[in-house]
Design a protein around this motif. Sequence first.
Motif, mmCIF file in Angstrom:
data_model
loop_
_atom_site.group_PDB
_atom_site.id
_atom_site.type_symbol
_atom_site.label_atom_id
_atom_site.label_comp_id
_atom_site.label_asym_id
_atom_site.label_seq_id
_atom_site.Cartn_x
_atom_site.Cartn_y
_atom_site.Cartn_z
ATOM 1 N N ASP A 141 0.801 -1.222 0.000
ATOM 2 C CA ASP A 141 0.000 0.000 0.000
ATOM 3 C C ASP A 141 0.837 1.278 0.000
ATOM 4 O O ASP A 141 0.313 2.357 -0.205
ATOM 5 C CB ASP A 141 -0.924 -0.007 1.224
ATOM 6 N N THR A 142 2.146 1.137 0.243
ATOM 7 C CA THR A 142 3.007 2.311 0.279
ATOM 8 C C THR A 142 4.187 2.110 -0.660
ATOM 9 O O THR A 142 4.355 1.029 -1.243
ATOM 10 C CB THR A 142 3.493 2.593 1.712
ATOM 11 N N THR A 143 5.002 3.121 -0.823
ATOM 12 C CA THR A 143 6.123 3.028 -1.760
ATOM 13 C C THR A 143 7.346 2.414 -1.084
ATOM 14 O O THR A 143 7.463 2.399 0.147
ATOM 15 C CB THR A 143 6.498 4.420 -2.297
ATOM 16 N N ALA A 144 8.276 1.920 -1.897
ATOM 17 C CA ALA A 144 9.512 1.357 -1.372
ATOM 18 C C ALA A 144 10.324 2.424 -0.644
ATOM 19 O O ALA A 144 10.957 2.155 0.383
ATOM 20 C CB ALA A 144 10.334 0.753 -2.520
ATOM 21 N N SER A 145 10.299 3.653 -1.149
ATOM 22 C CA SER A 145 11.057 4.746 -0.539
ATOM 23 C C SER A 145 10.542 5.054 0.869
ATOM 24 O O SER A 145 11.312 5.136 1.825
ATOM 25 C CB SER A 145 10.968 6.000 -1.413
ATOM 26 N N LYS A 146 9.232 5.236 0.993
ATOM 27 C CA LYS A 146 8.646 5.539 2.300
ATOM 28 C C LYS A 146 8.855 4.387 3.266
ATOM 29 O O LYS A 146 9.146 4.592 4.443
ATOM 30 C CB LYS A 146 7.158 5.852 2.146
ATOM 31 N N SER A 147 8.698 3.156 2.769
ATOM 32 C CA SER A 147 8.862 1.987 3.628
ATOM 33 C C SER A 147 10.260 1.925 4.231
ATOM 34 O O SER A 147 10.430 1.643 5.416
ATOM 35 C CB SER A 147 8.576 0.710 2.828
ATOM 36 N N SER A 148 11.281 2.209 3.406
ATOM 37 C CA SER A 148 12.660 2.119 3.891
ATOM 38 C C SER A 148 12.943 3.157 4.971
ATOM 39 O O SER A 148 13.578 2.854 5.987
ATOM 40 C CB SER A 148 13.638 2.281 2.723
ATOM 41 N N PHE A 149 12.469 4.390 4.767
ATOM 42 C CA PHE A 149 12.741 5.439 5.752
ATOM 43 C C PHE A 149 11.929 5.227 7.032
ATOM 44 O O PHE A 149 12.425 5.479 8.140
ATOM 45 C CB PHE A 149 12.447 6.815 5.158
ATOM 46 N N LEU A 150 10.686 4.765 6.902
ATOM 47 C CA LEU A 150 9.893 4.487 8.103
ATOM 48 C C LEU A 150 10.464 3.301 8.868
ATOM 49 O O LEU A 150 10.448 3.280 10.099
ATOM 50 C CB LEU A 150 8.434 4.219 7.716
ATOM 51 N N THR A 151 10.998 2.310 8.145
ATOM 52 C CA THR A 151 11.625 1.166 8.809
ATOM 53 C C THR A 151 12.838 1.594 9.620
ATOM 54 O O THR A 151 13.130 1.021 10.683
ATOM 55 C CB THR A 151 12.029 0.096 7.770
ATOM 56 N N SER A 152 13.549 2.623 9.155
ATOM 57 C CA SER A 152 14.747 3.083 9.879
ATOM 58 C C SER A 152 14.413 3.668 11.246
ATOM 59 O O SER A 152 15.326 3.929 12.041
ATOM 60 C CB SER A 152 15.509 4.117 9.036
ATOM 61 N N LEU A 153 13.137 3.829 11.553
ATOM 62 C CA LEU A 153 12.748 4.293 12.886
ATOM 63 C C LEU A 153 13.158 3.300 13.969
ATOM 64 O O LEU A 153 13.169 3.646 15.153
ATOM 65 C CB LEU A 153 11.232 4.529 12.952
ATOM 66 N N TYR A 154 13.486 2.062 13.574
ATOM 67 C CA TYR A 154 13.914 1.094 14.584
ATOM 68 C C TYR A 154 15.145 1.596 15.342
ATOM 69 O O TYR A 154 15.365 1.239 16.508
ATOM 70 C CB TYR A 154 14.206 -0.271 13.937
ATOM 71 N N VAL A 155 15.959 2.417 14.679
ATOM 72 C CA VAL A 155 17.157 2.946 15.338
ATOM 73 C C VAL A 155 16.777 3.805 16.544
ATOM 74 O O VAL A 155 17.518 3.891 17.524
ATOM 75 C CB VAL A 155 17.997 3.763 14.331
ATOM 76 N N VAL A 156 15.604 4.421 16.483
ATOM 77 C CA VAL A 156 15.115 5.231 17.594
ATOM 78 C C VAL A 156 14.330 4.376 18.580
ATOM 79 O O VAL A 156 14.398 4.583 19.798
ATOM 80 C CB VAL A 156 14.241 6.388 17.071
ATOM 81 N N PHE A 157 13.589 3.387 18.087
ATOM 82 C CA PHE A 157 12.790 2.529 18.964
ATOM 83 C C PHE A 157 13.666 1.716 19.914
ATOM 84 O O PHE A 157 13.269 1.426 21.043
ATOM 85 C CB PHE A 157 11.924 1.571 18.142
ATOM 86 N N VAL A 158 14.856 1.312 19.458
ATOM 87 C CA VAL A 158 15.722 0.471 20.293
ATOM 88 C C VAL A 158 16.067 1.146 21.621
ATOM 89 O O VAL A 158 15.829 0.579 22.687
ATOM 90 C CB VAL A 158 16.994 0.055 19.528
ATOM 91 N N PRO A 159 16.625 2.369 21.632
ATOM 92 C CA PRO A 159 16.893 3.005 22.932
ATOM 93 C C PRO A 159 15.618 3.335 23.696
ATOM 94 O O PRO A 159 15.634 3.406 24.923
ATOM 95 C CB PRO A 159 17.666 4.269 22.558
ATOM 96 N N CYS A 160 14.507 3.539 22.976
ATOM 97 C CA CYS A 160 13.242 3.802 23.654
ATOM 98 C C CYS A 160 12.824 2.586 24.468
ATOM 99 O O CYS A 160 12.357 2.709 25.610
ATOM 100 C CB CYS A 160 12.166 4.151 22.631
ATOM 101 N N LEU A 161 12.996 1.386 23.929
ATOM 102 C CA LEU A 161 12.652 0.162 24.646
ATOM 103 C C LEU A 161 13.666 -0.149 25.748
ATOM 104 O O LEU A 161 13.339 -0.837 26.715
ATOM 105 C CB LEU A 161 12.578 -1.013 23.663
ATOM 106 N N ARG A 162 14.882 0.365 25.596
ATOM 107 C CA ARG A 162 15.900 0.122 26.621
ATOM 108 C C ARG A 162 15.604 0.865 27.919
ATOM 109 O O ARG A 162 16.297 0.672 28.915
ATOM 110 C CB ARG A 162 17.277 0.568 26.108
ATOM 111 N N ILE A 163 14.592 1.723 27.915
ATOM 112 C CA ILE A 163 14.271 2.493 29.109
ATOM 113 C C ILE A 163 13.945 1.579 30.283
ATOM 114 O O ILE A 163 14.098 1.946 31.453
ATOM 115 C CB ILE A 163 13.094 3.459 28.839
ATOM 116 N N PHE A 164 13.513 0.334 29.977
ATOM 117 C CA PHE A 164 13.161 -0.599 31.038
ATOM 118 C C PHE A 164 14.396 -1.190 31.714
ATOM 119 O O PHE A 164 14.301 -1.726 32.815
ATOM 120 C CB PHE A 164 12.290 -1.725 30.478
ATOM 121 N N SER A 165 15.550 -1.107 31.047
ATOM 122 C CA SER A 165 16.778 -1.627 31.643
ATOM 123 C C SER A 165 17.789 -0.531 31.959
ATOM 124 O O SER A 165 18.599 -0.667 32.873
ATOM 125 C CB SER A 165 17.425 -2.654 30.699
ATOM 126 N N SER A 166 17.748 0.554 31.196
ATOM 127 C CA SER A 166 18.654 1.674 31.452
ATOM 128 C C SER A 166 17.995 2.957 30.974
ATOM 129 O O SER A 166 17.378 2.974 29.908
ATOM 130 C CB SER A 166 19.997 1.469 30.727
#
Length: 293
Positions: A89-114
């Motif tokens: 339903d979306t373009t390859a370009s948008k998908s790739s950049f939205l997927t890169s949000l994982y780089v931000v989600f990782v430290p966000c989830l680490r809040i439970f340990s640090s």
Amino acid sequence: MKQRAIFELVLAGALWGFGFVATKWGLAEMLPVHFLFFRFCLAVPLNELVWANSKPTRPFWDGKLFLCALPAGFLLALFLVPQSIGLMDTTASKSSFLTSLYVVFVPCLRIFSSRPPRIFWGILSIAVLGAYFLMGSHNEPFLVGDWWTILAAFLASLHILYIEFIVPKITDDLKFNGYQSLICLLCISPWCFPLPNPFVFSLQTWFCLIGIALGSSVVAFTLQIRAQKTLPVHIASMLFLLEGPFALFFGFLLLGETLNPTQILGCSLILASAFLTSWPKLMPQEKKHPQVP
């Protein structure tokens, strides 16, 4: 050695970027679960062939490593399915950049340990604003595929965190990747039947399947692991972000995809937030973790 490692990660980013376009092409003839099924049906034996040629003296089966790969393979399937659904339903370009949000989600989830530094919440706000602009803002309606892709980015961060946790027990990176690919295939298989007839696929679809299986699932992962043994984690993380620009380039060249100025601003903000998250002076990272193949 460092120059070679940088070149290999750039090549890996190009392969991952092309993978978004290949998936988009393949989804024109089949459902997401079918595309993933055939992708890993090819990736598993190809990975084993590469492993057998590179490490002929190692034992073929490693039970402990297989058990370590069980959660990784499950999380890999959990991440790739919504990403592939989103690409319908979306373009390859948008998908790739939205997927890169994982780089931000990782430290966000680490809040439970640090607890992350305060600046992280500002970086997260930049990423959210970038996603808002990229998804269309006031110029275009939000696409369902964009939300599926953001869910995929979140699930990808869970996979990364598990790899980070288990990495001391990974004695063979290539064999581990083969195991997680096999487990991913087994997780997807029950949802794939009845299967389409693969003999009716076009040559373009077969090219996409072989390309993404060999390029994204085998070669890029191997290059990444080899490069990470040489490069510091913050440099490697920033080079991983190249898959977004490469997907934008291939999407424009092969699919005729374009972004409006608002979406380009959104891409820039997401890349900036991911770059800042990977910068060790702002967000110290004690452990290394590999990218999602």
